[in-house]
Design a protein around this motif. Structure first.
Motif, mmCIF file in Angstrom:
data_model
loop_
_atom_site.group_PDB
_atom_site.id
_atom_site.type_symbol
_atom_site.label_atom_id
_atom_site.label_comp_id
_atom_site.label_asym_id
_atom_site.label_seq_id
_atom_site.Cartn_x
_atom_site.Cartn_y
_atom_site.Cartn_z
ATOM 1 N N THR A 447 0.857 -1.126 0.025
ATOM 2 C CA THR A 447 0.181 0.031 -0.120
ATOM 3 C C THR A 447 0.735 1.162 0.099
ATOM 4 O O THR A 447 0.603 2.112 -0.592
ATOM 5 C CB THR A 447 -0.963 0.020 1.204
ATOM 6 N N GLY A 448 2.114 1.249 0.563
ATOM 7 C CA GLY A 448 2.846 2.258 0.505
ATOM 8 C C GLY A 448 2.901 3.210 1.743
ATOM 9 O O GLY A 448 2.153 2.887 2.621
ATOM 10 N N ARG A 449 3.726 4.271 1.903
ATOM 11 C CA ARG A 449 3.827 5.152 2.813
ATOM 12 C C ARG A 449 2.418 5.968 3.012
ATOM 13 O O ARG A 449 2.056 6.146 4.081
ATOM 14 C CB ARG A 449 4.993 6.130 2.718
ATOM 15 N N ASN A 450 1.728 6.021 1.951
ATOM 16 C CA ASN A 450 0.579 7.136 1.800
ATOM 17 C C ASN A 450 -0.384 5.914 2.178
ATOM 18 O O ASN A 450 -1.276 5.516 1.316
ATOM 19 C CB ASN A 450 0.281 7.403 0.405
ATOM 20 N N LEU A 451 -0.912 5.581 3.318
ATOM 21 C CA LEU A 451 -1.791 4.305 3.808
ATOM 22 C C LEU A 451 -3.530 4.855 3.681
ATOM 23 O O LEU A 451 -3.662 6.131 4.557
ATOM 24 C CB LEU A 451 -1.410 4.175 5.169
ATOM 25 N N TYR A 452 -4.143 4.367 3.334
ATOM 26 C CA TYR A 452 -5.520 4.636 3.534
ATOM 27 C C TYR A 452 -6.329 2.966 3.478
ATOM 28 O O TYR A 452 -5.910 2.293 2.555
ATOM 29 C CB TYR A 452 -6.257 5.626 2.719
ATOM 30 N N GLN A 453 -7.332 3.091 4.135
ATOM 31 C CA GLN A 453 -7.901 1.841 4.187
ATOM 32 C C GLN A 453 -8.479 1.191 3.151
ATOM 33 O O GLN A 453 -8.312 -0.089 2.809
ATOM 34 C CB GLN A 453 -8.958 1.761 5.356
ATOM 35 N N GLU A 454 -9.020 2.217 2.141
ATOM 36 C CA GLU A 454 -9.691 1.802 1.099
ATOM 37 C C GLU A 454 -8.602 0.951 0.218
ATOM 38 O O GLU A 454 -8.754 -0.024 -0.476
ATOM 39 C CB GLU A 454 -10.338 2.833 0.334
ATOM 40 N N LYS A 455 -7.502 1.420 -0.067
ATOM 41 C CA LYS A 455 -6.573 1.032 -0.597
ATOM 42 C C LYS A 455 -5.915 -0.325 -0.019
ATOM 43 O O LYS A 455 -5.619 -1.394 -0.991
ATOM 44 C CB LYS A 455 -5.074 1.913 -0.783
ATOM 45 N N VAL A 456 -6.046 -0.467 1.152
ATOM 46 C CA VAL A 456 -5.470 -1.998 1.631
ATOM 47 C C VAL A 456 -6.592 -2.831 1.234
ATOM 48 O O VAL A 456 -6.229 -3.909 0.846
ATOM 49 C CB VAL A 456 -5.491 -1.846 3.188
ATOM 50 N N LYS A 457 -8.030 -2.415 1.207
ATOM 51 C CA LYS A 457 -8.897 -3.537 0.967
ATOM 52 C C LYS A 457 -8.762 -3.897 -0.587
ATOM 53 O O LYS A 457 -8.843 -4.817 -1.148
ATOM 54 C CB LYS A 457 -10.129 -2.751 1.018
ATOM 55 N N GLU A 458 -8.356 -2.863 -1.391
ATOM 56 C CA GLU A 458 -8.215 -3.052 -2.758
ATOM 57 C C GLU A 458 -6.865 -4.018 -3.077
ATOM 58 O O GLU A 458 -6.841 -4.986 -3.847
ATOM 59 C CB GLU A 458 -7.823 -1.807 -3.584
ATOM 60 N N ASN A 459 -5.854 -3.909 -2.283
ATOM 61 C CA ASN A 459 -4.711 -4.618 -2.232
ATOM 62 C C ASN A 459 -4.978 -6.185 -1.807
ATOM 63 O O ASN A 459 -4.458 -7.068 -2.533
ATOM 64 C CB ASN A 459 -3.570 -3.959 -1.429
ATOM 65 N N PHE A 460 -5.825 -6.292 -0.933
ATOM 66 C CA PHE A 460 -6.206 -7.612 -0.888
ATOM 67 C C PHE A 460 -6.899 -7.980 -2.160
ATOM 68 O O PHE A 460 -6.688 -9.440 -2.338
ATOM 69 C CB PHE A 460 -7.285 -7.785 0.278
#
Ligand code: HEC
Length: 510
Positions: A447-460
């Motif tokens: 996800t990177g340094r720029n963390l946000y929860q939506e992106k974590v979900k997308e990465n899953f």
């Protein structure tokens, strides 16, 4: 007209006063997001054709009508003169139960496509016109792409559980017991060791990870958590989806619902129900289970298992035309229970782990030898200590097996164990927890340094055949929430006096 002009003037003034700096740290934004930020906060694009805003048929340069004027630097919306510009943070726009506009009209969740449409034509995803106070914008494809990429991170400094220096992870553990070999304690020590190593190595993109242990579903809401790992329950699953915290849990109790209904909870292994039905499938393939078979489900009389049993009942009725006998177990009625079971039956054992072998001894005394199926993540039977006459009658299903572990992974575990003097008990559960932690770390790093929860979900959702050397490869997608469907069926090899892998099969679950 006069009124509108005064609003516009006020907005321009506000814009000047507020400045245009968003709360997302500039250093964290990608080039594209930075370009999008210029569109959002200044109305300036990178294309030659200037961006224009249309309001009530009047076209003005977007530079005097930038999004930030009405929607605020953090996307939250700035109510003015009876008009309430929507909260347009990504989280708000894409909530899976949709949103509500100021005239109480409901609309479904936005997708990128419908969002483009809303910005350029003023049409929401339900096909309704947005209020005329929301301008319609004309801009190049590139400027729109940049804007959308910025909208995805807009306001994300409000993301729960993240600061510039720290990242808060919740770890769901089983209830603590008084046993000297407490499972919860064993896992807690493993997690602490892992996190300590991680932080000594710089944390995740220079953020130190701090851990919040909890057992109750209510803690999901009460704590500022960015992400959750551990062992969940049905209540916790609900709380997680409500709070929109991306989570990696070992397995669900009931059959998992599809991604669209269950967006934030991801599981490593099949649910309790899925593991149990895999064993039934196995017994059918081996000819033990057929239409006339008497199937008995023995279960520990606690709410979490009761729910599982109810679901199993309908499954058996639907798939095998069998109505299983459901028997709750207390600690003192083993003798009675063993009388109710027939010699040719199949018993699905969901009782307490410490009662399994006692039950088998009692059945042997009564000269009864039904097949025994045991989902291994839910309960246990000690295969080495089953009575001789049951050696070829007991089958345990596990969602993972030591043969999957690579030498590197074993070394990682042994190093942690030695350095932090981890308890010897609950080793298999420690391995499972370790696997979850490694996967979570990987997802956060992607996800990177720029963390946000939506992106974590997308990465899953884009994880495909991810192998961490500890458990079977994991894959998820938009609709898939169980990472590995594999089930290992284990029995006892009397000749060699050791346990053996009989077969593997796939639990039909996503
Ligand atoms: C002059 C004020 C104003 C400006 C400037 C403005 N908006 Fe809006 N916007 C609104 C209002 C008011 C609404 C609510 C419309 C409604 O409730 O029907 C809205 C609604 C929206 C919605 C719909 C949200 C929903 O929940 O359906 C989106 C998306 C949106 N704006 C994006 C933008 C973007 C992107 C920009 C800049 C390119 C922008 N807006 C500029 C006032 C503004």
């Amino acid at each position: 007209m006069q009124h509108r002009q005064s609003i516009a003037l006020l907005l321009v003034l506000l814009f000047v006063l507020m400045g245009a700096s968003g709360p997302v740290l500039l250093s964290q934004l990608t080039k594209q997001q930075l370009a999008g930020k210029d569109v959002y906060s200044k109305g300036i694009g990178v294309s030659e054709v200037k961006i224009t805003a249309q309001m009530s048929g009047v076209s003005v340069p977007a530079t005097v009508m930038a999004c930030v004027n009405c929607h605020n630097a953090d996307g939250s919306g700035n109510p003015e003169g009876g008009i309430t510009p929507s909260n347009i943070t990504w989280k708000e726009l894409t909530k899976n139960y949709g949103g509500q506009l100021q005239n109480q009209r409901k609309r479904p969740a936005y997708t990128e496509r419908t969002l483009r449409n809303a910005i350029s034509t003023g049409m929401d995803p339900a096909g309704n016109e947005l209020h005329s106070a929301m301008p319609r914008y004309e801009m190049s494809r590139e400027d729109m792409d940049n804007l959308i990429s910025y909208l995805k991170v807009l306001g994300n400094s409000g993301e729960k559980g993240v600061t510039d220096e720290t990242l808060q992870i919740g770890v769901a553990l089983p209830e603590k017991t008084n046993s000297p070999n407490d499972k919860s304690e064993s896992l807690r020590q493993l997690v602490n060791a892992y996190i300590k190593e991680l932080n000594n190595g710089g944390g995740i993109y220079n953020r130190k990870v701090s851990v919040q242990f909890f057992t109750e579903a209510s803690a999901v809401d009460e704590n500022e958590l960015f992400m959750i790992v551990g062992e969940g329950s049905s209540d916790m699953e609900k709380a997680i989806n409500q709070a929109q915290i991306p989570s990696l849990l070992s397995h669900s109790q009931k059959r998992t619902t599809q991604g669209f209904k269950n967006p934030y909870a991801f599981y490593v292994y099949p649910s309790w129900v899925g593991q149990s039905t895999s064993l039934l499938q196995f017994s059918k393939e081996k000819g033990m289970l057929s239409k006339g078979t008497t199937l008995t489900v023995l279960y520990e009389d606690i709410p979490s298992k009761k729910g599982v049993v109810d679901e199993l009942f309908s499954h058996c009725k639907k798939h095998y035309g069998i109505e299983p006998t459901l028997i709750p177990m207390g600690s003192n009625d083993i003798t009675e229970i063993s009388q109710e079971i027939g010699d040719k039956d199949i018993v699905l054992y969901l009782g307490a782990p410490n009662l399994g072998n006692t039950l088998l001894k009692q059945l042997e005394l009564n000269d009864k030898h039904p097949f025994i199926l045991v989902p291994g993540s839910i309960t246990g039977i000690d295969l080495y200590n089953v009575p001789d006459s049951f050696k070829n009658k007991v089958f345990v299903g596990f969602p993972t097996w030591p043969s999957e572990r690579t030498p590197d992974a074993k070394k990682k575990y042994e190093t942690l164990k030695a350095k932090y003097v981890l308890p010897n008990s609950w080793k298999a559960s420690q391995w499972e927890m370790l696997s979850q932690l490694v996967t979570a770390e990987e997802i956060l790093k992607r996800t990177g340094r720029n963390l946000y929860q939506e992106k974590v979900k997308e990465n899953f959702e884009t994880l495909f055949q991810y192998a961490n050397g500890l458990s079977p490869a994991l894959s998820y997608d938009l609709n898939r929430r169980v990472g590995s469907n594999l089930m290992y069926i284990i029995g006892f090899d009397s000749a060699k006096s050791q346990i053996k892998l009989i077969t593997t099969l796939n639990s039909p679950e996503n």
